[in-house]
Design a protein around this motif. Structure first.
Motif, PDB file in Angstrom:
ATOM      1  N   GLU A 283       0.820  -1.208   0.000  1.00 39.81           N
ATOM      2  CA  GLU A 283       0.000   0.000   0.000  1.00 39.81           C
ATOM      3  C   GLU A 283       0.855   1.259   0.000  1.00 39.81           C
ATOM      4  O   GLU A 283       0.409   2.319  -0.436  1.00 39.81           O
ATOM      5  N   ASN A 284       2.070   1.145   0.491  1.00 36.65           N
ATOM      6  CA  ASN A 284       2.963   2.299   0.530  1.00 36.65           C
ATOM      7  C   ASN A 284       4.400   1.824   0.700  1.00 36.65           C
ATOM      8  O   ASN A 284       4.661   0.619   0.744  1.00 36.65           O
ATOM      9  N   ALA A 285       5.318   2.763   0.823  1.00 35.89           N
ATOM     10  CA  ALA A 285       6.747   2.446   0.843  1.00 35.89           C
ATOM     11  C   ALA A 285       7.197   1.702   2.095  1.00 35.89           C
ATOM     12  O   ALA A 285       8.278   1.111   2.110  1.00 35.89           O
ATOM     13  N   PHE A 286       6.380   1.712   3.155  1.00 36.17           N
ATOM     14  CA  PHE A 286       6.810   1.108   4.398  1.00 36.17           C
ATOM     15  C   PHE A 286       6.740  -0.410   4.417  1.00 36.17           C
ATOM     16  O   PHE A 286       7.248  -1.060   5.319  1.00 36.17           O
ATOM     17  N   ALA A 287       6.093  -0.990   3.392  1.00 37.07           N
ATOM     18  CA  ALA A 287       5.948  -2.447   3.354  1.00 37.07           C
ATOM     19  C   ALA A 287       7.302  -3.141   3.305  1.00 37.07           C
ATOM     20  O   ALA A 287       7.502  -4.176   3.951  1.00 37.07           O
ATOM     21  N   GLN A 288       8.237  -2.586   2.552  1.00 40.27           N
ATOM     22  CA  GLN A 288       9.543  -3.214   2.445  1.00 40.27           C
ATOM     23  C   GLN A 288      10.225  -3.324   3.795  1.00 40.27           C
ATOM     24  O   GLN A 288      10.757  -4.376   4.178  1.00 40.27           O
ATOM     25  N   SER A 289      10.195  -2.230   4.552  1.00 37.92           N
ATOM     26  CA  SER A 289      10.810  -2.253   5.886  1.00 37.92           C
ATOM     27  C   SER A 289      10.026  -3.157   6.817  1.00 37.92           C
ATOM     28  O   SER A 289      10.625  -3.871   7.648  1.00 37.92           O
ATOM     29  N   ALA A 290       8.713  -3.160   6.677  1.00 43.61           N
ATOM     30  CA  ALA A 290       7.884  -3.995   7.559  1.00 43.61           C
ATOM     31  C   ALA A 290       8.182  -5.472   7.375  1.00 43.61           C
ATOM     32  O   ALA A 290       8.238  -6.237   8.349  1.00 43.61           O
ATOM     33  N   ILE A 291       8.407  -5.893   6.126  1.00 41.41           N
ATOM     34  CA  ILE A 291       8.763  -7.294   5.876  1.00 41.41           C
ATOM     35  C   ILE A 291      10.104  -7.603   6.523  1.00 41.41           C
ATOM     36  O   ILE A 291      10.283  -8.620   7.195  1.00 41.41           O
ATOM     37  N   GLY A 292      11.075  -6.721   6.316  1.00 39.48           N
ATOM     38  CA  GLY A 292      12.395  -6.935   6.885  1.00 39.48           C
ATOM     39  C   GLY A 292      12.376  -7.008   8.398  1.00 39.48           C
ATOM     40  O   GLY A 292      13.173  -7.745   9.005  1.00 39.48           O
ATOM     41  N   LEU A 293      11.442  -6.284   9.006  1.00 36.67           N
ATOM     42  CA  LEU A 293      11.327  -6.275  10.477  1.00 36.67           C
ATOM     43  C   LEU A 293      10.414  -7.367  10.991  1.00 36.67           C
ATOM     44  O   LEU A 293      10.170  -7.463  12.185  1.00 36.67           O
ATOM     45  N   GLY A 294       9.872  -8.175  10.064  1.00 32.92           N
ATOM     46  CA  GLY A 294       8.981  -9.270  10.475  1.00 32.92           C
ATOM     47  C   GLY A 294       7.596  -8.819  10.872  1.00 32.92           C
ATOM     48  O   GLY A 294       6.903  -9.544  11.598  1.00 32.92           O
ATOM     49  N   LEU A 295       7.181  -7.630  10.418  1.00 32.41           N
ATOM     50  CA  LEU A 295       5.881  -7.105  10.799  1.00 32.41           C
ATOM     51  C   LEU A 295       4.789  -7.455   9.806  1.00 32.41           C
ATOM     52  O   LEU A 295       3.614  -7.249  10.076  1.00 32.41           O
TER      53      LEU A 295
END
Length: 296
Positions: A283-295
């Motif tokens: 949905e937005n740019a934060f998905a990439q970081s969220a996957i990396g953080l296990g969220l």
């Protein structure tokens, strides 16, 4: 859904020929007031003439519609602001912007000059930015707006000899994605069309038998849907020859190798990183970081 365009005010750039002309005429048929913008230049961007834009306006007026001709370049910020001011003075609102203007300067990257690259990016990408900026606050204030960007299969998937065009066209997808997020609270929806049509841009690129089936009118239903009252937001819709497809930018689930990552590990696990099962549509740019953080 409704595609009622009666009394809507639409600006269509590059509307003197091809796709833009087809969009402008159909919007007018459905009751919209249309600004026909076209510099009147050749396919490579050289030359100017007000004839093309005025001819389309004459067609619209002949069918009982309302239209304004504008022969300024979309890269001229002052001229685009003046165009918008004229429209607001005459009709009091702007509901639709179709960013369609474009040129081609095709060459392999090895033979392409920086000037060839820059001009194509300036017209396709920056021209769309300039026109969108000119109407953005108007649409936000009136709590309604529909903006259409024009990408291409080259931008989405690549093509030999079109590095400049492809860079500009994919840039428009990124532009759409951020604007769609920013405009949502004011019902300003931003979408992108990837047209395949027989126009000046494609007349010597595609086979004649294919071009015969690809009249610009086959793209019009998709374009008008994307600027209608019930339009989606942040969609990439491909259209041409009676076919319609949707394109997505996705993200694989990848792998997690926290604390142990190195070049060899990435190389060894590249197949797993590339596995598309369970891929996400962020949905937005934060998905990439969220996957990396296990969220996610």
């Amino acid at each position: 859904m409704t595609s009622n365009f009666k009394d809507r005010v639409a600006i269509v750039t590059g509307a003197g020929n091809g796709l833009g002309r087809a969009y402008a005429l159909e919007l007018a048929r459905q009751g919209a007031r249309v600004v026909v913008n076209d510099l009147g230049g050749s396919r490579d961007g050289s030359g100017t003439s007000a004839t093309a834009a005025q001819a389309v306006v004459d067609e619209i007026v002949a069918m009982g519609g309302e239209a304004i001709a504008n022969a300024s370049s979309v890269t001229d910020e002052q001229a685009m602001n003046a165009m918008v001011a004229e429209v607001m003075g005459k009709w009091g609102r702007i509901d639709i912007l179709i960013n369609n203007a474009g040129i081609l300067r095709d060459k392999s990257f090895a033979k392409m000059t920086i000037d060839d690259f820059r001009l194509v990016v300036d017209i396709h990408l920056m021209g769309s930015v300039i026109c969108t900026k000119a109407v953005w606050d108007i649409m936000r204030t009136q709590n309604y707006g529909r903006i259409l960007m024009t990408t291409s299969a080259t931008g989405l998937f690549g093509n030999f000899g079109q590095a400049n065009y492809g860079a500009a066209k994919l840039g428009l997808v990124g532009f759409m994605n951020s604007l769609g997020i920013e405009g949502a609270k004011n019902d300003v929806r931003v979408n992108t069309i990837a047209p395949a049509a027989a126009t000046r841009m494609t007349e010597d690129i595609m086979p004649a038998d294919a071009l015969a089936k690809m009249d610009p009118v086959t793209v019009v239903p998709a374009a008008l849907y994307l600027v209608s009252e019930d339009a989606p937001n942040r969609a990439i819709l491909a259209a041409g020859a009676g076919g319609y497809q949707r394109s997505y930018i996705t993200l694989t689930r990848g792998i997690s190798d926290e604390g142990n990552a190195n070049v060899e590990a990435v190389a060894a696990q590249f197949e797993a990183i590339s596995d598309r099962s369970g891929e996400l549509l962020p949905e937005n740019a934060f998905a990439q970081s969220a996957i990396g953080l296990g969220l996610l």
